[in-house]
Design an enzyme around this catalytic site. Structure first.
Site, PDB file in Angstrom:
ATOM      1  N   HIS A   1       2.825 -26.923  11.410  1.00 18.67           N
ATOM      2  CA  HIS A   1       4.206 -27.580  11.775  1.00 18.67           C
ATOM      3  C   HIS A   1       4.493 -29.244  12.138  1.00 18.67           C
ATOM      4  O   HIS A   1       5.198 -29.706  11.651  1.00 18.67           O
ATOM      5  CB  HIS A   1       5.526 -26.496  12.798  1.00 18.67           C
TER       6      HIS A   1
ATOM      7  N   ARG B   1       0.479  -1.632  -0.506  1.00 18.16           N
ATOM      8  CA  ARG B   1      -0.084   0.250   0.082  1.00 18.16           C
ATOM      9  C   ARG B   1       1.429   1.152   0.263  1.00 18.16           C
ATOM     10  O   ARG B   1       0.441   2.350  -0.816  1.00 18.16           O
ATOM     11  CB  ARG B   1      -1.041  -0.211   1.013  1.00 18.16           C
TER      12      ARG B   1
ATOM     13  N   LYS C   1       1.080 -19.181   5.968  1.00 19.24           N
ATOM     14  CA  LYS C   1       0.132 -19.236   6.747  1.00 19.24           C
ATOM     15  C   LYS C   1      -0.044 -18.363   7.479  1.00 19.24           C
ATOM     16  O   LYS C   1       0.612 -17.171   7.792  1.00 19.24           O
ATOM     17  CB  LYS C   1       0.613 -20.258   7.826  1.00 19.24           C
TER      18      LYS C   1
ATOM     19  N   GLU D   1      10.656 -23.233  21.700  1.00 15.20           N
ATOM     20  CA  GLU D   1      10.990 -22.566  21.874  1.00 15.20           C
ATOM     21  C   GLU D   1      11.369 -21.149  23.120  1.00 15.20           C
ATOM     22  O   GLU D   1      10.790 -21.511  24.086  1.00 15.20           O
ATOM     23  CB  GLU D   1      10.011 -21.697  21.155  1.00 15.20           C
TER      24      GLU D   1
ATOM     25  N   HIS E   1       6.869 -23.129   5.708  1.00 16.15           N
ATOM     26  CA  HIS E   1       8.243 -23.614   6.489  1.00 16.15           C
ATOM     27  C   HIS E   1       8.678 -24.692   6.804  1.00 16.15           C
ATOM     28  O   HIS E   1       9.746 -25.066   6.410  1.00 16.15           O
ATOM     29  CB  HIS E   1       8.504 -21.652   6.540  1.00 16.15           C
TER      30      HIS E   1
ATOM     31  N   LYS F   1       6.408 -21.722  23.810  1.00 12.51           N
ATOM     32  CA  LYS F   1       6.824 -20.493  23.825  1.00 12.51           C
ATOM     33  C   LYS F   1       7.617 -20.735  25.538  1.00 12.51           C
ATOM     34  O   LYS F   1       6.597 -20.953  26.709  1.00 12.51           O
ATOM     35  CB  LYS F   1       6.374 -19.078  23.989  1.00 12.51           C
TER      36      LYS F   1
HETATM   37  C1  BG6 Z   1       5.617 -19.514  12.768  1.00 14.89           C
HETATM   38  C2  BG6 Z   1       4.853 -19.507  14.250  1.00 14.89           C
HETATM   39  O1  BG6 Z   1       5.657 -20.344  11.974  1.00 14.89           O
HETATM   40  O2  BG6 Z   1       6.768 -20.483  13.051  1.00 14.89           O
HETATM   41  C3  BG6 Z   1       6.470 -18.867  15.498  1.00 14.89           C
HETATM   42  O3  BG6 Z   1       3.926 -18.806  14.075  1.00 14.89           O
HETATM   43  C4  BG6 Z   1       6.491 -19.434  15.754  1.00 14.89           C
HETATM   44  O4  BG6 Z   1       5.100 -18.744  16.881  1.00 14.89           O
HETATM   45  C5  BG6 Z   1       7.450 -20.402  14.689  1.00 14.89           C
HETATM   46  O5  BG6 Z   1       7.286 -18.779  16.705  1.00 14.89           O
HETATM   47  C6  BG6 Z   1       8.508 -20.955  14.642  1.00 14.89           C
HETATM   48  O6  BG6 Z   1       9.905 -21.666  13.801  1.00 14.89           O
HETATM   49  P1  BG6 Z   1      11.117 -22.373  13.679  1.00 14.89           P
HETATM   50  O7  BG6 Z   1      11.564 -21.680  12.202  1.00 14.89           O
HETATM   51  O8  BG6 Z   1      11.947 -20.486  14.275  1.00 14.89           O
HETATM   52  O9  BG6 Z   1      11.438 -22.526  14.841  1.00 14.89           O
END
Ligand code: BG6
Length: 479
Positions: free
Chosen positions: A234, A46, A142, A210, A172, A324
Site C-alpha cells: 500500500h 469447501r 495480497k 490505524e 485495495h 497499529k
Molecule cells: C490491509 C492490511 O491490507 O489493509 C491491514 O492487511 C490493514 O492490516 C488494512 O488494516 C488497512 O486498510 P484500510 O482500507 O482500512 O486503510
C-alpha cells in the site's frame, strides 16, 4: 450504467474477505444499477451447502458489514444472483458442477480469495476442466508472496495458465477515491506539475495510522509485520503515484511502467533510517498477547526515510510511517514545498513569517485535500501574514453524496469486469517491490533487534521523532 454481463466465481466465498468486502461491495454495485440482469455470482468453497444456505449467509454478511437493514427490498433481488458450488481446490470434487453453471458468451472472472498456497491448484484445475479460457480474468489478493522468491514462484505458477493481461493483482489502496484523485490533481492541472520536483518540494510525508491492533489475525500478522502488511504494497503504491513521471496516457501499461521505474529507483534504506515499533500492553493486551507470541520481534509500527534516486527527486526525502494502535485512524500524504526564497514582509512579526506551502491529501477520514497558502491576516494590524487552507473536502465541495465514496473493492471488482488493469499491480511491479524490501527484512532477521515499545493510543515510538529531527523537520500530528 451496467457493465457487460458476467459470471464471477469467488473461491473462498465463505471467508472473511468475501463476507466483509467482496459481497457487500457487489451488493452496492447492484443497488446502483451496475449489475446486468443476468449476472451470476458463484460462491465456491469447501463447505458443503446449497444456494439457499449461501444466500442466507450472504444476507447476514451484507446486513452486518454493508450497513443494510433487514427488510431492504433490494437485498432479496440481489441474492437471486447468487449460486454456490462446494469445491475441493486440491482434488476433483465440484469442478464439473462449476463448469455446468457457467454461461457461454459472458465475461468470466475468478476471484482467488484464498491462501496463496492454493493459487496454483485452482489455476491448474480451471485450465484442466476447461472452465477458464483466454478471455477469462483472475483476481488475486495480497499477500502476493512474502519475499522476492515466493512472489516469483506465484507469478510463475499463474503464468503457466494465464497471460499477464488476465491477472488482476489487488492492492485495495489503488481503488480508494482519493488515491485516484492524486493522479487527477497531478495530471489534469497545470498548477502542480511544474513545482512537482526536488527544486520546489522539500519533503513528502506518507502516514497510514490505524487505531486497531492485530488481535484476531495475530498469526497472519506476526509472520508479516508492518513492512510486509503495509509498506511493500500500500505505502509503496502511494509513493509511486506521487513520485512517478506523467504517463503518456491513462492506460494500464503506461501507468504501471512509470510506477515500476519509481520502485526501481528506490535507494536501499540504511538501518539507521528505519524505526520499528511494537505496541505494549497498557490496560489492554499488547502486541505480544495479540500475536500470541511472547517472543515476537515483529513490528506493528514502522517509520522510514526513503529516497528516490532520479533527476526529479534528488534531495527530496519521502518519510513513510504506518502502525497499529495509534492515536487516530488517519491516512494522508503531505507534500511540503520549500519556503519562498526571500521575504519582502520584514515587519510581519514572528507569528506572521511566511511558511512553506503544503498540500495535504487526506485518504481517510474526510476524504479531500487542503492546500495551505499564505494570505494577509484581515484587519488593520499591518501586513501580518497567516496561513489558511484552501479546503477541498469532497463532501463540502461536491455535496454529501461525494462523501459516500465508493469502497475500493467494489470499484476494483467492476474494473475486472470491464477489463481495465490500470489500478492493479503488474507482476514485475510486485517483484521489484519485494526486491527493495527483502534486504531490509534480512538485515532485521540477522540483527535480531527488538522493535521499540510504544503506548497504544500514542503516535508511535519516540525514536521515530529523531528520524525527522535530525533533518530539521518534524512529523505532522496524528489526529
Ligand atoms: C490491509 C492490511 O491490507 O489493509 C491491514 O492487511 C490493514 O492490516 C488494512 O488494516 C488497512 O486498510 P484500510 O482500507 O482500512 O486503510
Amino acid at each position: 450504467i451496467p457493465v457487460e454481463d458476467f459470471d464471477l466465481v469467488i473461491f473462498g466465498a465463505t471467508g472473511d474477505l468475501a463476507r466483509r468486502k467482496i459481497l457487500p461491495g457487489l451488493y452496492r454495485r447492484f443497488v446502483s444499477g451496475q449489475m446486468p440482469d443476468g449476472a451470476q455470482i458463484i460462491g465456491a468453497a469447501r463447505t458443503d451447502q446449497d444456494d439457499a444456505a449461501f444466500q442466507a449467509e450472504t444476507r447476514a454478511a451484507i446486513i452486518e458489514f454493508g450497513k443494510v437493514t433487514e427488510g431492504d427490498a433490494d437485498l432479496d433481488r440481489f441474492l437471486k444472483h447468487l449460486h454456490y458450488v462446494a469445491i475441493d481446490a486440491k482434488g476433483e470434487g465440484g469442478w464439473k458442477e462449476l463448469k455446468s453453471k457457467m454461461r457461454e458468451g459472458v465475461v468470466h472472472a475468478f476471484y482467488f480469495s484464498v491462501a496463496p498456497s492454493l493459487f496454483g491448484d485452482i489455476a491448474e484445475r480451471l485450465a484442466k476442466h476447461d472452465i477458464a479460457d483466454d478471455d477469462s480474468r483472475i483476481v488475486v489478493e495480497k499477500p502476493f508472496g512474502r519475499d522476492l522468491e515466493s512472489a516469483r514462484a506465484l507469478n510463475k505458477v499463474l503464468s503457466q495458465h494465464f497471460d499477464e493481461q488476465q491477472i488482476y493483482r489487488i492492492d485495495h489502496y489503488l481503488g480508494k477515491e482519493t488515491v485516484q484523485n492524486l493522479m487527477a490533481v497531478r495530471f489534469a492541472n497545470i498548477l502542480f506539475e511544474p513545482l512537482w520536483n526536488a527544486q520546489y518540494i522539500d519533503h513528502v510525508q506518507i502516514t497510514v495510522a490505524e487505531t486497531v491492533g492485530v488481535g484476531g489475525r495475530g498469526s497472519y500478522y506476526d509472520n508479516s509485520g508492518a513492512i510486509r502488511d503495509m509498506v511493500q504494497n500500500h505505502m509503496m503504491q502511494l509513493l509511486c503515484l506521487i513520485a512517478m513521471e506523467p504517463p503518456y496516457h491513462f492506460d494500464p501499461d503506461a501507468v504501471r511502467d512509470e510506477k515500476l521505474k519509481v520502485i526501481r529507483a528506490l535507494e536501499p534504506v540504511a538501518p539507521t533510517e528505519i524505526v520499528r515499533g511494537q505496541y505494549q500492553a497498557n490496560g489492554e493486551p499488547g502486541y505480544l498477547e495479540d500475536a500470541e507470541n511472547p517472543q515476537s520481534r515483529t513490528e506493528s509500527y514502522i517509520a522510514m526515510k526513503v529516497r528516490v534516486s532520479n533527476w526529479r527527486w534528488q534531495g527530496t526525502p519521502f518519510y513513510l510511517r504506518t502502525g497499529k494502535k495509534l492515536r487516530a485512524r488517519t491516512s494522508e500524504i503531505a507534500i511540503t514545498f520549500k519556503e519562498p526564497p526571500h521575504s519582502i514582509f520584514e515587519d510581519a512579526g514572528a507569528a506572521g513569517e511566511p511558511k512553506a506551502n503544503e498540500l495535504i491529501i487526506r485518504l481517510q477520514p474526510n476524504e479531500g485535500m487542503d492546500l495551505k497558502v499564505m494570505i494577509k491576516e484581515p484587519g488593520p494590524g499591518g501586513m501580518r501574514l497567516v496561513q489558511v487552507p484552501l479546503d477541498m473536502t469532497f463532501a463540502d465541495a461536491l455535496g454529501p453524496d461525494a462523501a459516500d465514496v465508493t469502497d475500493a473493492y467494489e470499484r476494483l471488482i467492476m474494473d475486472v469486469i470491464r477489463g481495465n488493469q490500470t489500478l492493479f499491480m503488474r507482476g514485475d511491479e510486485v517483484e521489484a517491490a519485494w526486491a527493495w524490501t527483502d534486504p531490509i527484512i534480512q538485515a532485521w532477521d540477522e540483527g535480531k533487534a527488538r522493535p521499540e515499545p510504544y503506548d497504544p493510543g500514542s503516535s508511535g515510538p519516540d525514536e521515530a521523532l529523531g528520524l525527522m529531527h535530525r533533518d530539521g523537520r518534524r512529523w505532522r500530528e496524528i489526529r
